[in-house]
Design a protein around this motif. Structure first.
Motif, short mmCIF file in Angstrom:
data_model
loop_
_atom_site.label_atom_id
_atom_site.label_comp_id
_atom_site.label_asym_id
_atom_site.label_seq_id
_atom_site.Cartn_x
_atom_site.Cartn_y
_atom_site.Cartn_z
N TYR A 73 -3.65 -91.29 55.88
CA TYR A 73 -4.36 -92.29 56.67
C TYR A 73 -5.32 -91.60 57.61
O TYR A 73 -4.96 -90.62 58.26
N PRO A 129 -7.06 -92.69 60.83
CA PRO A 129 -7.15 -93.81 61.77
C PRO A 129 -8.56 -94.00 62.33
O PRO A 129 -8.88 -95.07 62.82
N LEU A 130 -9.39 -92.99 62.24
CA LEU A 130 -10.74 -93.12 62.78
C LEU A 130 -11.58 -94.06 61.93
O LEU A 130 -12.46 -94.74 62.43
N CYS A 131 -11.33 -94.08 60.62
CA CYS A 131 -12.17 -94.91 59.77
C CYS A 131 -11.38 -95.94 58.98
O CYS A 131 -11.96 -96.84 58.38
N GLY A 132 -10.06 -95.82 58.99
CA GLY A 132 -9.25 -96.81 58.27
C GLY A 132 -9.00 -96.46 56.81
O GLY A 132 -8.34 -97.21 56.11
N ASP A 133 -9.53 -95.32 56.34
CA ASP A 133 -9.26 -94.93 54.96
C ASP A 133 -7.77 -94.68 54.78
O ASP A 133 -7.11 -94.09 55.63
N GLU A 139 -7.93 -97.41 49.28
CA GLU A 139 -9.30 -97.81 49.59
C GLU A 139 -9.96 -96.70 50.38
O GLU A 139 -9.33 -96.07 51.21
N GLY A 140 -11.23 -96.50 50.12
CA GLY A 140 -11.91 -95.51 50.92
C GLY A 140 -13.34 -95.34 50.48
O GLY A 140 -13.80 -96.01 49.56
N ARG A 145 -17.77 -86.00 57.65
CA ARG A 145 -17.18 -86.47 56.41
C ARG A 145 -16.14 -85.52 55.80
O ARG A 145 -15.57 -85.81 54.75
#
Lengths: 410, 154
Positions: B37, B39-43, B65-66, B128
């Motif tokens: 996970y 948490p910064l982007c929700g991926d 998801e990502g 990234r």
């Protein structure tokens, strides 16, 4: 009338280029995260440190009296700008987050009992969710969540349905940071009043997009951050009704908030000093006062007209692109200049990275509103948020970037 | 970050792994799984592993998801560790993380590391890099039986 060209020249950062090499001219469309600062604010803060710096409310010397006076005048200026009845209703805090935590601690934490209920909405920023979850856990409170409609709005009947005789507080945002939705705050406050509940309005996004008249609004508390209204960061305001503030215990203990300290007992000053323990962010407060001076000079009519033009233009342009879905109200009159979108072919982060190579700064992700993202079954969105100093060229550059995303992802 | 860097980041191999990821889906039976996970982007991804009695990693899959980078990285990861013994998997994880995060520009032998090399483009996009490392850290957790791993811890 002030033109956008004049306005843009007030913001030094808007003329810079970003990225390596010669770079690209900056297109700043992340205004819902933080706004850029006009020269007037930058110079006011700079002048304070160069010529006026001293601690406040203590010294008998010239500089301290001068700094105290500037700090107090900033409070008066801000009180006037937001339509407060009295400067004592304006408490300086670090930002919206601290303002909400202050209410959760000194108001709700002090008087709510196990089983009492708080009404929220699922479009809240995490800053208006987590403090209540922490408090609910500690005190056995019940949180009631108003659902959001498919168009990202609050249905007043659904909101009303969350209330009961045990409801003590309703806390909700004026404007959704993730979707731009303008909530029917006045009607929501009226419903809360029917049930005898107090009301906290999160104004973090609302305060930047139009005049606020708190004496008229009818809420009990209103919270916002300076950095989202062209002011400095690390400074914000909790506005509260005076009699309520004076009935609340201090938030933090320390200097400047006391009347008299003895070993046995300490008595406290009234609002705002009661809630401003320790040396405050003096330059920040003065800078925030300067920000409201600047906004008044530009004029709220100009600010609203520019933003509305950009929102309508950008919505139409993005609507031309196949595979783009804009979340939130489809009628732009129901929202501020925030466009939260997804693309069929590309994930928000990939959109953000590609736009960045064009000098276009947007936000990609969950916008600190994960319950809302869950509601729309997306992990995140790409969000372009406009300020009055943006122009149509910025929208065109955004579109160039979107076409580049299509080039890679189809 | 110029257009060459962007073309390196989103090169055909990456876009193709993103569109048609290899080994996507739950694995049953499995000997381990973990959730990764950011948490910064929700991926959020899950990695499933299956080992033979002799310890060979004979199946690895992922779901989640990502962004294109995180999905392509997961797809490439599953390809590159499948059928390796424990020492081989460990070496491959180390190699991938070294390539993605080392301070020095890595020397890459394209004939040896295959599609994995396509991920090296993220090095020019510091924001990234975690998208590309997530699958590898999650694989590590799945093998150790740790359950959940976050990019913002450890």
């Amino acid at each position: 009338m002030t033109t956008t060209r004049d306005i843009r020249s007030d913001f030094p950062i808007l003329s810079r280029r970003v990225g390596p090499g010669a770079g690209k001219p900056l297109v700043y469309l992340d205004n819902a995260a933080t706004t850029q600062k006009p020269r007037h604010v930058i110079e006011t803060v700079d002048r304070f440190y160069q010529h006026e710096n001293a601690n406040i409310h203590r010294g008998v010397h010239y500089l301290s009296m001068h700094a105290t006076d500037a700090y107090d005048r900033a409070r008066e200026r801000i009180a006037e700008a937001i339509g407060a009845n009295h400067p004592a209703e304006v408490i300086f805090v670090r930002g919206t987050t601290e303002a909400i935590n202050l209410v959760a601690s000194s108001f709700a934490g002090d008087r709510f009992e196990a089983g009492d209920e708080i009404v929220l909405t699922t479009m809240e920023h995490h800053a208006n969710i987590v403090p209540w979850q922490l408090l609910a856990k500690r005190k056995g409170l019940v949180l009631k969540w108003t659902p959001v409609t498919d168009s990202g709005e609050i249905d007043l009947d659904a909101f009303r349905a969350q209330f009961s005789a045990r409801t003590k507080l309703a806390t909700f945002t004026q404007v959704s940071n993730a979707l731009g939705t303008i909530n029917p705050v006045k009607e929501m406050i009226a419903i809360a009043r029917e049930f005898g509940a107090h009301v906290l309005v999160d104004g973090a996004q609302g305060v930047a997009h139009g005049t606020v008249n708190l004496a008229e609004l009818g809420a009990d508390f209103y919270a916002f951050s300076g950095h989202k209204v062209v002011g400095p960061d690390g400074i914000g305001v909790l506005w509260g009704r005076r009699e309520l503030l004076d009935s609340m215990p201090p938030y933090q203990g320390g200097g400047d908030m006391i009347e008299r300290v003895s070993i046995e007992k300490t008595t406290f000053r009234h609002s705002p000093e009661r809630f401003e323990a320790g040396t405050p962010n003096i330059s920040g407060a003065i800078g925030l006062g300067a920000a409201f001076d600047y906004l008044a000079k530009v004029g709220w009519d100009t600010i609203e007209a520019n933003e509305r033009d950009l929102l309508d233009y950008a919505t139409a342009r993005l609507g031309e692109v196949e595979g783009i879905r804009i979340l939130g109200p489809q009628d732009t009159r129901g929202k501020v200049a925030v466009i939260s979108f997804t693309m069929d072919s590309a994930h928000p982060h990939d959109i953000g990275t590609i736009l960045d190579t064009e000098g276009v700064a947007i936000r990609a992700g969950h916008h600190c509103a994960q319950p809302l993202m869950d509601r729309f079954q997306v992990a995140g969105t790409a969000r372009a948020s406009f300020a009055f100093y943006n122009n149509r060229d910025d929208v065109d550059r955004l579109m160039d970037g979107i076409l580049k995303v299509k080039k890679y992802f189809g | 970050m110029d257009d060459d860097d962007l073309s390196d980041l989103y090169q055909e191999i990456i876009l193709s792994h993103n569109k048609r990821p290899h080994n996507e889906g739950e694995l049953d039976p499995r000997s381990g799984e973990a959730e990764g996970y950011n948490p910064l982007c929700g991926d959020r991804i899950r990695v499933y592993v299956h080992k033979t009695d002799s310890g060979l990693l004979d199946a690895v899959t992922f779901t989640g998801e990502g962004c294109a980078i995180s999905r392509a990285a997961a797809s490439i990861m599953t390809d590159s560790v499948k059928n390796l013994d424990p020492a081989g998997v460990e070496a491959k994880i180390a190699e991938a993380l070294e390539m993605l995060t080392s301070k020095e520009e890595p020397e890459i032998d394209l004939t040896v590391i295959g599609d994995l090399a396509a991920l090296v483009g993220v090095r020019h996009f510091p924001a990234r890099i975690k998208c590309a490392t997530l699958a590898w850290h999650t694989l590590e957790s799945a093998l150790k039986g740790e359950g959940i791993v976050s990019t913002e811890e450890g």
